[in-house]
Design a protein around this motif. Structure first.
Motif, PDB file in Angstrom:
ATOM      1  N   ALA A   1      28.937  64.701  34.832  1.00 54.22           N
ATOM      2  CA  ALA A   1      30.386  64.540  34.722  1.00 54.22           C
ATOM      3  C   ALA A   1      31.090  65.169  35.920  1.00 54.22           C
ATOM      4  CB  ALA A   1      30.888  65.147  33.417  1.00 54.22           C
ATOM      5  N   LEU A   2      30.597  66.322  36.370  1.00 54.82           N
ATOM      6  CA  LEU A   2      31.176  66.962  37.559  1.00 54.82           C
ATOM      7  C   LEU A   2      30.978  66.099  38.804  1.00 54.82           C
ATOM      8  CD1 LEU A   2      30.085  70.645  36.861  1.00 54.82           C
ATOM      9  CD2 LEU A   2      32.447  69.770  36.891  1.00 54.82           C
ATOM     10  N   MET A   3      29.814  65.472  38.901  1.00 54.05           N
ATOM     11  CA  MET A   3      29.534  64.589  40.032  1.00 54.05           C
ATOM     12  C   MET A   3      30.452  63.363  39.993  1.00 54.05           C
ATOM     13  SD  MET A   3      25.888  63.050  41.308  1.00 54.05           S
ATOM     14  CE  MET A   3      25.196  64.687  41.358  1.00 54.05           C
ATOM     15  N   ILE A   4      30.623  62.780  38.820  1.00 57.62           N
ATOM     16  CA  ILE A   4      31.520  61.625  38.668  1.00 57.62           C
ATOM     17  C   ILE A   4      32.940  62.020  39.045  1.00 57.62           C
ATOM     18  CG2 ILE A   4      32.545  60.035  36.984  1.00 57.62           C
ATOM     19  CD1 ILE A   4      29.779  60.279  35.458  1.00 57.62           C
ATOM     20  N   MET A   5      33.351  63.200  38.612  1.00 53.83           N
ATOM     21  CA  MET A   5      34.679  63.701  38.941  1.00 53.83           C
ATOM     22  C   MET A   5      34.867  63.774  40.461  1.00 53.83           C
ATOM     23  SD  MET A   5      36.352  67.319  37.796  1.00 53.83           S
ATOM     24  CE  MET A   5      35.585  68.239  39.115  1.00 53.83           C
ATOM     25  N   ASN A   6      33.858  64.262  41.166  1.00 57.87           N
ATOM     26  CA  ASN A   6      33.929  64.337  42.634  1.00 57.87           C
ATOM     27  C   ASN A   6      34.014  62.944  43.256  1.00 57.87           C
ATOM     28  OD1 ASN A   6      33.929  67.123  42.800  1.00 57.87           O
ATOM     29  ND2 ASN A   6      31.701  67.242  42.850  1.00 57.87           N
ATOM     30  N   TRP A   7      33.241  61.986  42.733  1.00 56.68           N
ATOM     31  CA  TRP A   7      33.328  60.616  43.258  1.00 56.68           C
ATOM     32  C   TRP A   7      34.739  60.065  43.091  1.00 56.68           C
ATOM     33  CZ3 TRP A   7      28.573  58.786  40.031  1.00 56.68           C
ATOM     34  CH2 TRP A   7      27.401  59.245  40.620  1.00 56.68           C
ATOM     35  N   MET A   8      35.351  60.361  41.945  1.00 55.33           N
ATOM     36  CA  MET A   8      36.681  59.823  41.646  1.00 55.33           C
ATOM     37  C   MET A   8      37.777  60.484  42.484  1.00 55.33           C
ATOM     38  SD  MET A   8      36.280  57.414  39.405  1.00 55.33           S
ATOM     39  CE  MET A   8      34.793  56.957  40.236  1.00 55.33           C
TER      40      MET A   8
ATOM     41  N   GLU B   1      41.471  63.969  34.441  1.00 54.49           N
ATOM     42  CA  GLU B   1      41.158  63.727  33.027  1.00 54.49           C
ATOM     43  C   GLU B   1      39.716  64.115  32.720  1.00 54.49           C
ATOM     44  OE1 GLU B   1      42.185  59.737  31.843  1.00 54.49           O
ATOM     45  OE2 GLU B   1      44.170  59.915  32.747  1.00 54.49           O
ATOM     46  N   ILE B   2      38.810  63.812  33.638  1.00 51.60           N
ATOM     47  CA  ILE B   2      37.413  64.222  33.452  1.00 51.60           C
ATOM     48  C   ILE B   2      37.319  65.749  33.446  1.00 51.60           C
ATOM     49  CG2 ILE B   2      35.098  64.197  34.477  1.00 51.60           C
ATOM     50  CD1 ILE B   2      35.775  61.347  35.527  1.00 51.60           C
ATOM     51  N   LYS B   3      38.017  66.390  34.358  1.00 49.56           N
ATOM     52  CA  LYS B   3      38.017  67.858  34.434  1.00 49.56           C
ATOM     53  C   LYS B   3      38.530  68.473  33.138  1.00 49.56           C
ATOM     54  CE  LYS B   3      38.143  71.909  36.645  1.00 49.56           C
ATOM     55  NZ  LYS B   3      37.352  72.861  35.888  1.00 49.56           N
TER      56      LYS B   3
ATOM     57  N   VAL C   1      35.684  55.829  47.803  1.00 53.44           N
ATOM     58  CA  VAL C   1      34.951  55.367  46.623  1.00 53.44           C
ATOM     59  C   VAL C   1      35.883  54.631  45.659  1.00 53.44           C
ATOM     60  CG1 VAL C   1      33.653  56.116  44.574  1.00 53.44           C
ATOM     61  CG2 VAL C   1      33.164  57.134  46.807  1.00 53.44           C
ATOM     62  N   VAL C   2      37.094  55.130  45.463  1.00 52.96           N
ATOM     63  CA  VAL C   2      37.984  54.588  44.426  1.00 52.96           C
ATOM     64  C   VAL C   2      39.015  53.589  44.928  1.00 52.96           C
ATOM     65  CG1 VAL C   2      37.709  56.634  42.982  1.00 52.96           C
ATOM     66  CG2 VAL C   2      39.642  56.492  44.563  1.00 52.96           C
ATOM     67  N   LYS C   3      39.048  53.312  46.222  1.00 51.39           N
ATOM     68  CA  LYS C   3      40.154  52.499  46.721  1.00 51.39           C
ATOM     69  C   LYS C   3      40.220  51.091  46.142  1.00 51.39           C
ATOM     70  CE  LYS C   3      38.277  51.021  51.196  1.00 51.39           C
ATOM     71  NZ  LYS C   3      38.478  51.176  52.633  1.00 51.39           N
ATOM     72  N   TYR C   4      39.120  50.556  45.647  1.00 50.05           N
ATOM     73  CA  TYR C   4      39.139  49.225  45.049  1.00 50.05           C
ATOM     74  C   TYR C   4      39.079  49.248  43.528  1.00 50.05           C
ATOM     75  CZ  TYR C   4      38.138  47.777  49.829  1.00 50.05           C
ATOM     76  OH  TYR C   4      38.185  47.580  51.185  1.00 50.05           O
ATOM     77  N   LEU C   5      39.052  50.428  42.951  1.00 52.60           N
ATOM     78  CA  LEU C   5      38.955  50.524  41.489  1.00 52.60           C
ATOM     79  C   LEU C   5      40.318  50.350  40.834  1.00 52.60           C
ATOM     80  CD1 LEU C   5      36.501  53.473  40.829  1.00 52.60           C
ATOM     81  CD2 LEU C   5      36.083  51.033  40.605  1.00 52.60           C
ATOM     82  N   ASN C   6      40.283  49.857  39.629  1.00 52.76           N
ATOM     83  CA  ASN C   6      41.492  49.677  38.850  1.00 52.76           C
ATOM     84  C   ASN C   6      41.585  50.784  37.799  1.00 52.76           C
ATOM     85  OD1 ASN C   6      43.833  48.437  38.046  1.00 52.76           O
ATOM     86  ND2 ASN C   6      42.824  46.949  36.737  1.00 52.76           N
TER      87      ASN C   6
ATOM     88  N   GLY D   1      28.887  55.848  43.916  1.00 51.23           N
ATOM     89  CA  GLY D   1      29.683  57.007  44.319  1.00 51.23           C
ATOM     90  C   GLY D   1      29.131  57.737  45.521  1.00 51.23           C
ATOM     91  N   ASP D   2      27.831  57.666  45.731  1.00 46.87           N
ATOM     92  CA  ASP D   2      27.183  58.323  46.867  1.00 46.87           C
ATOM     93  C   ASP D   2      27.276  57.390  48.072  1.00 46.87           C
ATOM     94  OD1 ASP D   2      25.464  59.402  48.775  1.00 46.87           O
ATOM     95  OD2 ASP D   2      23.928  59.945  47.304  1.00 46.87           O
ATOM     96  N   GLN D   3      28.196  57.689  48.966  1.00 49.72           N
ATOM     97  CA  GLN D   3      28.439  56.815  50.128  1.00 49.72           C
ATOM     98  C   GLN D   3      27.210  56.670  51.026  1.00 49.72           C
ATOM     99  OE1 GLN D   3      32.405  58.827  51.037  1.00 49.72           O
ATOM    100  NE2 GLN D   3      32.653  56.799  51.924  1.00 49.72           N
TER     101      GLN D   3
END
Length: 172
Positions: free
Chosen positions: A17-24, A42-44, A29-34, A95-97
């Motif tokens: 969850a911490l890793m996902i939070m960092n990706w977000m 929110e994850i934090k 990583v998120v520029k094309y996400l909706n 998430g890992d570029q």
């Protein structure tokens, strides 16, 4: 580095969850996400609120959430399948570029389709992709998704179970 075999796992730990939070929090990583712009916070908040090692239930609220792992079991992204009546919508994030451009997205899409079609027995999977997200467009097209329509900035793609099977058989 060639495309590697990926596996999808549903268990999400606190560290995941911490890793996902960092990706977000990464704009690339998120520029094309909706997703909601505040998804990372929110994850934090969820991590702080829930004192548990396993956090899977928090990520499966709006569909089935899978971490994308390589052979070392370290997550490099995630895939969501949002189930409707006879279909599911697929969302994928690497998430890992450092892993971009190696076919991992394509392999992950195939794994997600295997779940949707052969475990859940759905007839169709759809994906709504930002028209500027060239990597995702290519990955979905290589697997066999077809463009259905364009609405605003989004390209609506789909693949049926029959088309997926035909495409898979043509590779043998």
């Amino acid at each position: 580095m060639r495309a590697k075999q990926v596996n999808l796992r549903q268990e999400v730990t606190r560290n995941d969850a911490l890793m996902i939070m960092n990706w977000m929090e990464n704009n690339e990583v998120v520029k094309y996400l909706n997703e909601d712009a505040h998804i990372s916070s929110e994850i934090k908040q969820a991590i702080d609120r829930v004192n548990m090692y396993i956090m899977t239930h928090l990520f499966n609220r709006e569909g089935s959430f899978f971490l994308i792992n390589l052979s070392d079991d370290r997550p490099i992204g995630f895939l969501k399948l949002i189930r409707k009546i006879n279909e599911a919508e697929m969302v994928i994030v690497i998430g890992d570029q450092n892993k971009w451009g190696y076919g991992i997205g394509k392999s992950s899409i195939v794994q997600g389709l295997n779940i949707a079609f052969f475990q859940w027995r759905l007839q169709r999977v759809v994906a709504k992709i930002d028209k500027d997200n060239i990597r995702s467009l290519r990955a979905f097209e290589r697997v066999g998704f077809r463009l259905e329509k364009e609405i605003g900035n989004f390209m609506h793609y789909s693949i049926s179970m029959d088309d997926f099977i035909k495409k898979s058989l043509s590779r043998i």
